[in-house]
Structures are given as structure tokens and as C-alpha cells.
Design an enzyme around this catalytic site. Structure first.
Site, PDB file in Angstrom:
ATOM      1  CG  ASP A  32      38.348  47.702  37.555  1.00  0.00           C
ATOM      2  OD1 ASP A  32      37.303  48.256  37.223  1.00  0.00           O
ATOM      3  OD2 ASP A  32      38.965  46.896  36.830  1.00  0.00           O
ATOM      4  CG  ASP A 222      41.444  45.974  34.358  1.00  0.00           C
ATOM      5  OD1 ASP A 222      41.025  47.112  34.610  1.00  0.00           O
ATOM      6  OD2 ASP A 222      40.829  45.173  33.641  1.00  0.00           O
ATOM      7  CG  ASP A 226      40.681  51.052  35.995  1.00  0.00           C
ATOM      8  OD1 ASP A 226      41.614  50.975  35.200  1.00  0.00           O
ATOM      9  OD2 ASP A 226      40.372  50.157  36.799  1.00  0.00           O
TER      10      ASP A 226
HETATM   11  P1  ADP Z   1      34.644  47.466  34.991  1.00  0.00           P
HETATM   12  O1  ADP Z   1      34.424  48.753  35.672  1.00  0.00           O
HETATM   13  O2  ADP Z   1      33.923  46.349  35.700  1.00  0.00           O
HETATM   14  O3  ADP Z   1      36.092  47.150  34.783  1.00  0.00           O
HETATM   15  P2  ADP Z   1      34.165  48.617  32.333  1.00  0.00           P
HETATM   16  O4  ADP Z   1      34.121  50.024  32.818  1.00  0.00           O
HETATM   17  O5  ADP Z   1      35.344  48.196  31.530  1.00  0.00           O
HETATM   18  O6  ADP Z   1      33.927  47.563  33.540  1.00  0.00           O
HETATM   19  O7  ADP Z   1      32.849  48.337  31.445  1.00  0.00           O
HETATM   20  C1  ADP Z   1      31.592  48.640  31.974  1.00  0.00           C
HETATM   21  C2  ADP Z   1      30.461  48.071  31.142  1.00  0.00           C
HETATM   22  O8  ADP Z   1      30.436  48.644  29.831  1.00  0.00           O
HETATM   23  C3  ADP Z   1      30.564  46.575  30.907  1.00  0.00           C
HETATM   24  O9  ADP Z   1      29.998  45.831  31.964  1.00  0.00           O
HETATM   25  C4  ADP Z   1      29.768  46.410  29.591  1.00  0.00           C
HETATM   26  O10 ADP Z   1      28.390  46.375  29.869  1.00  0.00           O
HETATM   27  C5  ADP Z   1      30.071  47.690  28.848  1.00  0.00           C
HETATM   28  N1  ADP Z   1      31.181  47.534  27.884  1.00  0.00           N
HETATM   29  C6  ADP Z   1      32.411  48.097  27.953  1.00  0.00           C
HETATM   30  N2  ADP Z   1      33.176  47.755  26.901  1.00  0.00           N
HETATM   31  C7  ADP Z   1      32.435  46.933  26.141  1.00  0.00           C
HETATM   32  C8  ADP Z   1      32.669  46.207  24.920  1.00  0.00           C
HETATM   33  N3  ADP Z   1      33.813  46.249  24.244  1.00  0.00           N
HETATM   34  N4  ADP Z   1      31.645  45.465  24.437  1.00  0.00           N
HETATM   35  C9  ADP Z   1      30.464  45.405  25.065  1.00  0.00           C
HETATM   36  N5  ADP Z   1      30.190  46.038  26.215  1.00  0.00           N
HETATM   37  C10 ADP Z   1      31.149  46.789  26.763  1.00  0.00           C
HETATM   38 MG    MG Z   2      38.237  47.056  34.432  1.00  0.00          MG
END
Ligand code: ADP
Ligand code: MG
Length: 332
Positions: A32, A222, A226
């Protein structure tokens, strides 16, 4: 026990010997991005309000909308906002995983999130010339600007990926919900063989199931958005410090100090452990067969019979202890 004990010395909690077995033949390692390859602490790089909007007001609105989220993005927006958060102003908060948050601030509907969230809600937004994760903000359906944030790659990420390759892992893949440009830049930096960006939590799950068909899959995450992937992977690793409680619970291995370099070492420990187990089984069976033959031939004194039983067992235990010596001497 030698393998699990050795892994714990490196700061990896292994929840069972069956996971060492799976780890020993892992072919694909999936990471991730946010919170796993990066340290999860985003910094606000720029605040770009639309014309007529005060930048402090934009940041204040975003920080209030993110007040209840524990996503690393939310923490960084709150850290960048210097003023106090007035909880009276916030109402009706909804977090949409992989998209962002929606809340009522001072009786206005506020959206803070990526372009996917904006287009789903029919708000027109535009890209930024800076590379980073872009947080678009809208107020009552009106676009009021964006905040650019960037996260930092963990210092040992590239080294860990290279060491996994050296340990015989065929493919290293990054799955992320972040934008393609940002994902590709980070994948380049750490040397991933494949990148998949802009994935929603259930798309991450589908992608992992597909990758699983190519061989044993190790997933490192993390747990924020996921945790389900951890459940389908053949073996999963969570971050003990940054990871969510659900991830630490759902994963098979926990990195106590989030140190990625421990993963390739753990793969080597798993392989070594399996080799020692096989050696012990082969050795014990061979010795028993040989002593049985001697017994049938009638040339087996009592002391030799005792050695065949207890002696072989002791030798097998001593062989297993080599594992601990190897780890102490940094042999693996
Ligand atoms: P990753 O797969 O890199 O761990 P996430 O799946 O947690 O990322 O989030 C994906 C995208 O969704 C982020 O890059 C952001 O654009 C958006 N996002 C998720 N949660 C939030 C939040 N609390 N506030 C703003 N944007 C968010
Ligand atoms: Mg993540």
C-alpha cells in the site's frame, strides 16, 4: 520456534508458524502507499484558493471538515491549520473511503477530497501544476480551491524493495488510492515493478485477488482502507505503529517499529527455517531406518539404541538452534 523467536528479535511479530511457511515461498509482494511506503505524515505544500476566497478561510473550512477523520491526510490538514477547531460549527460528518469527507460547517455543505469525489457530486474542479496529492474543497456545490499536500517516502523503502528482489521475490506491486502522477513518482523512487493508482478500497481487493493467481501473495499495508485486502492475501504484514487497530488484528505479521527492511530479512528467516525443518525430518528418518536395519541384523547394542532415540532428537534440536545463532550473527 527458532524462526518465530528470531523474527521477534528483528521487531516482527509472527502470529503462527504456518505464516513463516507461506512467507518462505512468497512470489509477489504488494505494498500500500500511504502509511506503508511513505511515513504517513503529509505536509501541506500549497493552499490555492479560487479567486475571492481567503486562503486561511479555505484551510479553516478543510480542517473543520477533517476534524473527526483519522486518515493521515486529515491529520496533516489539521496540523497546518493554526487556529482552534470549534466543534460547534461541525455537523453531519461522513467519511467516504478512497474519496474524502463531506460535512456541514456553519450550515454549509462542505466536500473535501479528490477529483473522484468532486465529479461524483457534480462539482467542477481543475488540476494543479504542482505534483502532490490534491485535496479539492467545495462549499454548497461551489468550488473554492484546493490544498496540495505531499508525503515523504520512508528512508528504508527502496532498500527493502531491492532486498526482496535479491531474496527471490518475482514481482513488487504498489496499490494506492492516490493520483497516478504521485503514485508513479513514488514507485520510481522505490523501484516497484508495477503500479496501480486511483483504486477504491474494493478495487484494491479485486486487484489483489487477480495477483494472487500468479503465486503466493504477501501484502504489506497500514490497514487504513485496506484491511479487507489483508484478509484475502496469503500472508499479510501490518504497520504496528502507524497501522489501524483492525490491521494489527487482521494481519498475520506485525512490524513493531514500521521498519520495512525487516520484511526481506523475515523472508530469509522463513526460508532458512523451512530448510532446517526439512533437514531435521530427513535426518531423523534416515537415522531411524539405519538403526532399525542394524537391529534386524542383530548388531545393535543397547547404547546405540538409546542414541538412535534420544541422540537423534538432541541433534535435531541443536540444528534448530543454529537459526538463533545465525540471526544473532546477522547471517540472515
Ligand atoms: P492509499 O491507498 O494510498 O493508502 P487511501 O485509499 O487511504 O490511500 O486514499 C485514497 C485517496 O482518497 C487519497 O489520496 C485522497 O485523495 C482521498 N481521501 C481519502 N480519505 C480522505 C480524507 N479523509 N480527506 C481527504 N481525502 C481523502
Ligand atoms: Mg493506506
Amino acid at each position: 520456534f527458532g524462526g518465530i523467536g528470531g523474527a521477534s528479535r528483528l521487531g516482527i511479530l509472527v502470529k503462527g508458524s504456518n505464516y513463516l511457511e507461506t512467507l518462505s515461498h512468497a512470489e509477489t509482494v504488494v505494498f500500500d502507499k500511504t502509511g506503508t511506503l511513505t511515513d504517513g505524515s503529509f505536509n501541506v505544500v500549497a493552499v490555492h484558493p479560487s479567486s475571492g476566497i481567503d486562503p486561511d478561510r479555505l484551510l479553516s473550512i478543510a480542517a473543520h471538515a477533517e476534524a473527526y477523520s483519522n486518515h493521515p491526510i486529515a491529520l496533516s490538514v489539521r496540523a497546518a491549520y493554526s487556529g482552534p477547531i470549534d466543534q460547534q460549527r461541525i455537523d453531519d460528518v461522513q467519511e467516504q473511503s478512497g474519496h474524502g469527507v463531506r460535512a456541514r460547517i456553519d450550515e454549509h455543505v462542505v466536500l473535501v477530497g479528490n477529483d473522484k469525489l468532486m465529479s461524483e457530486c457534480g462539482v467542477g474542479c481543475h488540476d494543479c501544476e504542482l505534483t502532490g496529492t490534491i485535496l479539492h474543497v467545495s462549499l454548497d456545490g461551489e468550488y473554492i480551491g484546493h490544498i496540495v499536500i505531499a508525503d515523504v517516502v520512508k528512508p528504508d523503502a527502496a532498500e527493502a524493495v531491492a532486498a526482496l528482489r535479491a531474496a527471490g521475490v518475482k514481482k513488487t506491486v504498489m496499490l494506492t488510492g492516490d493520483s497516478r502522477a504521485r503514485a508513479e513518482k513514488i514507485a520510481d523512487e522505490v523501484g516497484m515493478s508495477e503500479v496501480n493508482a486511483q483504486l477504491l478500497p474494493d478495487e484494491k481487493l479485486e486487484k489483489a485477488e487477480l495477483l494472487k493467481k500468479d503465486g503466493a501473495l504477501l501484502y504489506v499495508g497500514d490497514g487504513i482502507n485496506d484491511a479487507p485486502v489483508m484478509a484475502v492475501a496469503d500472508c499479510s504484514v501490518s504497520m504496528g505503529k502507524l497501522g489501524s487497530a483492525a490491521a494489527v488484528e487482521a494481519s498475520d505479521l506485525v512490524l513493531i517499529s514500521d521498519n520495512l527492511r525487516a520484511i526481506p530479512r523475515c523472508v530469509r528467516i522463513a526460508r532458512k527455517t523451512r530448510k532446517i525443518v526439512t533437514e531435521n525430518i530427513a535426518f531423523s528418518i534416515a537415522m531411524k531406518v539405519a538403526f532399525m536395519a542394524l537391529g534386524v541384523a542383530g548388531v545393535m547394542p543397547l547404547w546405540l539404541a538409546v542414541f538412535a532415540d534420544v541422540g537423534v532428537m538432541l541433534l535435531a534440536v541443536l540444528n534448530s538452534l543454529r537459526m538463533r545463532l545465525k540471526i544473532r550473527g546477522e547471517g540472515v
